[in-house]
Design an enzyme around this catalytic site. Sequence first.
Site, PDB file in Angstrom:
ATOM      1  CG  ASP A   1       4.775  -4.484   5.745  1.00  0.00           C
ATOM      2  OD1 ASP A   1       4.190  -5.093   6.646  1.00  0.00           O
ATOM      3  OD2 ASP A   1       5.892  -3.954   5.907  1.00  0.00           O
ATOM      4  CG  ASP A   2       3.744  -1.817  -0.048  1.00  0.00           C
ATOM      5  OD1 ASP A   2       2.819  -1.708   0.777  1.00  0.00           O
ATOM      6  OD2 ASP A   2       4.528  -0.893  -0.315  1.00  0.00           O
TER       7      ASP A   2
END
Lengths: 413, 413
Positions: free
Chosen positions: A189-190
């Site tokens: 996600d990051d």
Amino acid sequence: MPDPTGPDSSKASGAPPEDPRLPLTGLRVVELGHYIAAPFATRLLADLGAEVIKVEPPEGDPHRDWGAKLNGQAVWFSVHGRNKLSVTLDLKSEEGRRRVRALCARADALVENFRPGYLERIGLGPEVLREENPRLVIARVSGYGQDGPYRDKPAFGAIGEAIGGLRHLTANPGQTELPPPRCGVSISDDLAGMYAALSLVSACWGRDRGPEGKGTTIDLDLVTSVFSLMEGMLPEYGLLGRVRQPMGAALPSAAPTNTYPCADGKWLAVAGNSDLIYRRLMTRIGRQDLADDPRMAGNSGRCAHAAELDAAIAAWTRTLPAKDAQEALEAVQVPCSRLYDMRDCVEDPHFRAREMMLPVQDPLLGAEVPHPAAPFRFEGIAPRDMIRWPGPAIGQHNDHVFRTLLGEEEKTL
Amino acid sequence: MPDPTGPDSSKASGAPPEDPRLPLTGLRVVELGHYIAAPFATRLLADLGAEVIKVEPPEGDPHRDWGAKLNGQAVWFSVHGRNKLSVTLDLKSEEGRRRVRALCARADALVENFRPGYLERIGLGPEVLREENPRLVIARVSGYGQDGPYRDKPAFGAIGEAIGGLRHLTANPGQTELPPPRCGVSISDDLAGMYAALSLVSACWGRDRGPEGKGTTIDLDLVTSVFSLMEGMLPEYGLLGRVRQPMGAALPSAAPTNTYPCADGKWLAVAGNSDLIYRRLMTRIGRQDLADDPRMAGNSGRCAHAAELDAAIAAWTRTLPAKDAQEALEAVQVPCSRLYDMRDCVEDPHFRAREMMLPVQDPLLGAEVPHPAAPFRFEGIAPRDMIRWPGPAIGQHNDHVFRTLLGEEEKTL
């Protein structure tokens, strides 16, 4: 009317002050995001000065409920939501959707991470939004992307890590009953959020070079984001048939370099793999015999006896706490570091000197909250000036955004 | 004079074609980079359309020697150097430094990852470069940052991972003789490179809003880049005294969800931790007794007996190759994925449908090289159009850059 005793009466409920020194001051970004990827993208943009309007359902982003809490509030959101404006809208209502369209009509960009197809189904697809605002840049983040056979697969945790190729590598080689650990943070996600921020600002730069610039839509996904870090592995496989295998904590081509257990249960990573460093290391741990051993005079000999060297080093590290072992080796110029946990980070003099932890008064938590500094430092801007306010209350900026920005009459609020 | 039989005679040695559809077309970036972090930043910018001029020493970036080779050339560089112009300059010579200043005078931005203080020592510090070009944005990437007590420490491999807090988490919990594995890729360099690209483009956007925009200097480091992914761990420690510990492949708050060994030595990650999915999973693996077991009716009961459930699932996965086990569970809607290695990625139908691997003719390697697609997809631009050419030969664009761009006479080349 705002309640003078509620969070709406805090200073941040009006027009929060802009800082003209920050690079993205003047860039307005709407976030239709939840959980990690899209909100992480907009947090980075907000740290850089963008005016981020986070649109939440009336009950708030479910991320507000994640992890440890203080005062009934998740402490992570203080960081994850910082520098953003929060407004509440019900996308299931026509009124909510009208306001989203009105916000996007006045914005530079939108970041969203709904399941592919959802925005189209509720009448907020890119074509609709750009009808009113042809300059709108739209960054869409999803598990597998906006097309392809897996588009509609549920994105269960850590798919990016597993399918993008990372988790195969974060493992010990050979036979073990222990499965490869998770990365430990929401890495995919990051990464997708970082790529969303980068491609969004790039699209805005290109658009704003001329007066006639048009918006565009950008498709980001967790799998490709992780896959982008696979170094030379794709050409190595395609051209040479080699499949990169995990290496654990050692390196197959250099010795001794590994991670060793210490007396306090912590680990020390040591890079002792040059002829001179090797001798200093072995002398320091009381193994002059190995320092002088002709079998170990070169790297290839040391690689052939890596297990013997690792055992000798571990026998020494096991007698000391990791911090003491690190100090002893650093004193003889052997590169090493214990694996920092959060306490190590906080206590480290370099982290302190660099102001990597900054205290931020948070009215929601009722406490002074340590925030990590933004990961980019600009000449003449102190790290603390990049944290303008902590994660806001749900809908804290409804009044400011709907009345001042959208110009709505008081009665409609 | 260019040798008509050498790489200088290839089409790319002239003015490579620009693609006006790419967002950063028209942005000129000088790279004084080597190895990973700065070159990764500029590779992303180049994928986005920027004109990246990579300045290399006469013998080339040492990264060109890394990893598996074909035709005497490292295959990774075909990807790592793609879409860039290569020029050779000796920074130890006055002539080389003059050309760096001349390039920066005509550029939007510079990305560098020398040790802190090096550029200043050779007379190419930010003040010098901005004297001629006040609009120059400079992104500097280093191990520990441009100041602080560790500034001059040697940045040995994986410091960011160890000191930024990631490697403590990428581990199995509790007692084990196996050290936490490395991440397996250059994650801290990649993250710092991504932040360098993002902050650089942001600085250019802010600068270019008005005619009088000034450049700035940005300080990126590997440790802070990794530390930025530590989620809510800093406030959790600061406010509640909790130090996040590694979780291995399991989750303490949900069961069964873990990673299981298969007959072919590969691993299968399974998320069977909802009441309905749990029953489907257990029925499929032939353990109707556990599906119906009242102890396992809720998540808390399953967490209390997670070891028993994991053993039952592993007993089944061990009988099948990972791919077959995945297909069997997917057929009953149990979210799962084997841990993909590069062969799995290449053979996956979704990767193929999304054009995540693209063939690129590489004259240096003398082969068609599979390249990973750029991690961002723009509406109306095919993934293959974002790979304009593979990593160039050393100095391949000297003639174009020195003559056309710097306007030098032929004799000085």
